[in-house]
Write a protein that holds these residues in place. Structure first.
Motif, PDB file in Angstrom:
ATOM      1  N   ARG A   1      29.322  21.163  31.506  1.00  0.00           N
ATOM      2  CA  ARG A   1      30.680  21.349  30.805  1.00  0.00           C
ATOM      3  C   ARG A   1      31.566  20.835  31.139  1.00  0.00           C
ATOM      4  NH1 ARG A   1      29.950  25.688  26.359  1.00  0.00           N
ATOM      5  NH2 ARG A   1      28.094  24.135  25.755  1.00  0.00           N
ATOM      6  N   VAL A   2      32.840  20.268  30.750  1.00  0.00           N
ATOM      7  CA  VAL A   2      33.774  19.682  31.242  1.00  0.00           C
ATOM      8  C   VAL A   2      35.280  20.544  31.014  1.00  0.00           C
ATOM      9  CG1 VAL A   2      35.202  18.669  32.826  1.00  0.00           C
ATOM     10  CG2 VAL A   2      32.480  18.094  33.138  1.00  0.00           C
ATOM     11  N   ARG A   3      36.093  21.292  31.280  1.00  0.00           N
ATOM     12  CA  ARG A   3      36.591  21.569  29.283  1.00  0.00           C
ATOM     13  C   ARG A   3      38.078  20.596  30.498  1.00  0.00           C
ATOM     14  NH1 ARG A   3      36.304  25.765  25.942  1.00  0.00           N
ATOM     15  NH2 ARG A   3      34.466  26.449  27.210  1.00  0.00           N
ATOM     16  N   ILE A   4      38.966  19.456  29.599  1.00  0.00           N
ATOM     17  CA  ILE A   4      39.997  19.095  30.532  1.00  0.00           C
ATOM     18  C   ILE A   4      41.448  19.549  28.914  1.00  0.00           C
ATOM     19  CG2 ILE A   4      38.825  17.349  31.274  1.00  0.00           C
ATOM     20  CD1 ILE A   4      39.756  15.024  29.161  1.00  0.00           C
ATOM     21  N   PRO A   5      43.144  18.954  29.558  1.00  0.00           N
ATOM     22  CA  PRO A   5      43.396  19.689  28.896  1.00  0.00           C
ATOM     23  C   PRO A   5      44.254  18.691  28.301  1.00  0.00           C
ATOM     24  CG  PRO A   5      44.504  19.442  30.736  1.00  0.00           C
ATOM     25  CD  PRO A   5      42.621  19.561  30.956  1.00  0.00           C
ATOM     26  N   PRO A   6      44.260  18.818  26.753  1.00  0.00           N
ATOM     27  CA  PRO A   6      44.227  17.675  25.204  1.00  0.00           C
ATOM     28  C   PRO A   6      45.702  16.032  26.439  1.00  0.00           C
ATOM     29  CG  PRO A   6      44.875  19.647  24.695  1.00  0.00           C
ATOM     30  CD  PRO A   6      44.547  19.575  25.817  1.00  0.00           C
ATOM     31  N   GLY A   7      46.668  16.398  27.519  1.00  0.00           N
ATOM     32  CA  GLY A   7      46.996  15.467  28.359  1.00  0.00           C
ATOM     33  C   GLY A   7      45.991  14.616  28.467  1.00  0.00           C
ATOM     34  N   GLN A   8      45.330  15.058  29.664  1.00  0.00           N
ATOM     35  CA  GLN A   8      44.116  14.105  29.989  1.00  0.00           C
ATOM     36  C   GLN A   8      43.121  13.373  29.541  1.00  0.00           C
ATOM     37  OE1 GLN A   8      44.787  14.744  34.075  1.00  0.00           O
ATOM     38  NE2 GLN A   8      43.541  12.775  34.046  1.00  0.00           N
ATOM     39  N   VAL A   9      42.995  13.425  28.011  1.00  0.00           N
ATOM     40  CA  VAL A   9      42.244  12.325  27.492  1.00  0.00           C
ATOM     41  C   VAL A   9      43.225  11.262  27.822  1.00  0.00           C
ATOM     42  CG1 VAL A   9      41.048  12.203  25.251  1.00  0.00           C
ATOM     43  CG2 VAL A   9      41.213  14.365  25.599  1.00  0.00           C
ATOM     44  N   TRP A  10      44.300  10.908  27.242  1.00  0.00           N
ATOM     45  CA  TRP A  10      44.116   9.770  27.679  1.00  0.00           C
ATOM     46  C   TRP A  10      43.969   9.366  28.780  1.00  0.00           C
ATOM     47  CZ3 TRP A  10      45.489   8.172  23.151  1.00  0.00           C
ATOM     48  CH2 TRP A  10      45.332   8.941  21.686  1.00  0.00           C
ATOM     49  N   GLU A  11      44.249   9.846  30.143  1.00  0.00           N
ATOM     50  CA  GLU A  11      44.054   8.960  31.224  1.00  0.00           C
ATOM     51  C   GLU A  11      42.538   9.443  31.202  1.00  0.00           C
ATOM     52  OE1 GLU A  11      46.383   8.709  33.669  1.00  0.00           O
ATOM     53  OE2 GLU A  11      47.818   9.137  32.088  1.00  0.00           O
ATOM     54  N   LEU A  12      41.453   9.887  30.896  1.00  0.00           N
ATOM     55  CA  LEU A  12      40.912   9.920  30.811  1.00  0.00           C
ATOM     56  C   LEU A  12      40.024   8.606  30.310  1.00  0.00           C
ATOM     57  CD1 LEU A  12      37.287  10.715  31.837  1.00  0.00           C
ATOM     58  CD2 LEU A  12      37.529  11.977  29.391  1.00  0.00           C
ATOM     59  N   MET A  13      40.275   8.598  28.890  1.00  0.00           N
ATOM     60  CA  MET A  13      39.927   7.049  28.128  1.00  0.00           C
ATOM     61  C   MET A  13      40.954   5.714  28.675  1.00  0.00           C
ATOM     62  SD  MET A  13      41.299   8.973  24.148  1.00  0.00           S
ATOM     63  CE  MET A  13      41.378   7.096  23.676  1.00  0.00           C
ATOM     64  N   ARG A  14      42.488   5.471  29.388  1.00  0.00           N
ATOM     65  CA  ARG A  14      42.160   4.886  30.443  1.00  0.00           C
ATOM     66  C   ARG A  14      41.231   4.451  31.366  1.00  0.00           C
ATOM     67  NH1 ARG A  14      47.551   5.766  28.289  1.00  0.00           N
ATOM     68  NH2 ARG A  14      48.200   7.299  29.975  1.00  0.00           N
ATOM     69  N   ALA A  15      40.352   5.405  32.125  1.00  0.00           N
ATOM     70  CA  ALA A  15      39.888   5.621  33.351  1.00  0.00           C
ATOM     71  C   ALA A  15      38.606   4.654  33.126  1.00  0.00           C
ATOM     72  CB  ALA A  15      39.799   6.572  34.257  1.00  0.00           C
ATOM     73  N   LEU A  16      38.544   5.712  31.611  1.00  0.00           N
ATOM     74  CA  LEU A  16      36.417   4.801  31.486  1.00  0.00           C
ATOM     75  C   LEU A  16      37.328   2.996  31.071  1.00  0.00           C
ATOM     76  CD1 LEU A  16      35.471   7.719  29.424  1.00  0.00           C
ATOM     77  CD2 LEU A  16      34.145   6.734  31.625  1.00  0.00           C
ATOM     78  N   GLU A  17      37.975   3.005  30.203  1.00  0.00           N
ATOM     79  CA  GLU A  17      38.189   1.249  29.946  1.00  0.00           C
ATOM     80  C   GLU A  17      38.438   0.670  31.315  1.00  0.00           C
ATOM     81  OE1 GLU A  17      39.575  -2.287  28.877  1.00  0.00           O
ATOM     82  OE2 GLU A  17      40.934  -0.762  29.719  1.00  0.00           O
TER      83      GLU A  17
END
Length: 102
Positions: free
Chosen positions: A69-85
């Motif tokens: 289970r990984v919890r990330i702050p809302p601001g990090q979601v964009w970075e995660l989405m960019r890295a996944l893409e």
């Protein structure tokens, strides 16, 4: 000396006992008040046909257990989405567009 902000370089170290990682065939994403939560899970037994007690409806029941289970702050979601893409695009270039394992 300039007023330009310095680059930030995060050095990530993986503890030896975590290097192999954990296999997860499923992921669930949900949000709490202050974070997004990613639950990674794997099947623990083969799927089975079950019946909903309230409605009598039959469905496929997949018993699964969270392996991380990984919890990330809302601001990090964009970075995660960019890295996944970025990584998915590279994967598709290497293996062929639209190729994915299900």
């Amino acid at each position: 000396m300039t007023d330009e902000p310095l680059d930030t370089r995060v050095e990530i170290t993986v503890p030896p006992d975590e290097e192999v990682g954990a296999f997860a065939g499923f992921a669930s994403v949900w949000r709490a008040q202050d974070s997004f939560v990613l639950d990674f899970a794997t099947e623990v037994r083969p799927p089975e046909v079950a019946e909903d007690r309230a409605t009598g409806e039959r469905y496929v029941h997949v018993p699964a257990r969270v392996v991380a289970r990984v919890r990330i702050p809302p601001g990090q979601v964009w970075e995660l989405m960019r890295a996944l893409e970025k990584n998915l695009s590279a994967y598709e270039r290497e293996r062929g567009s639209g190729t994915h394992d299900e």
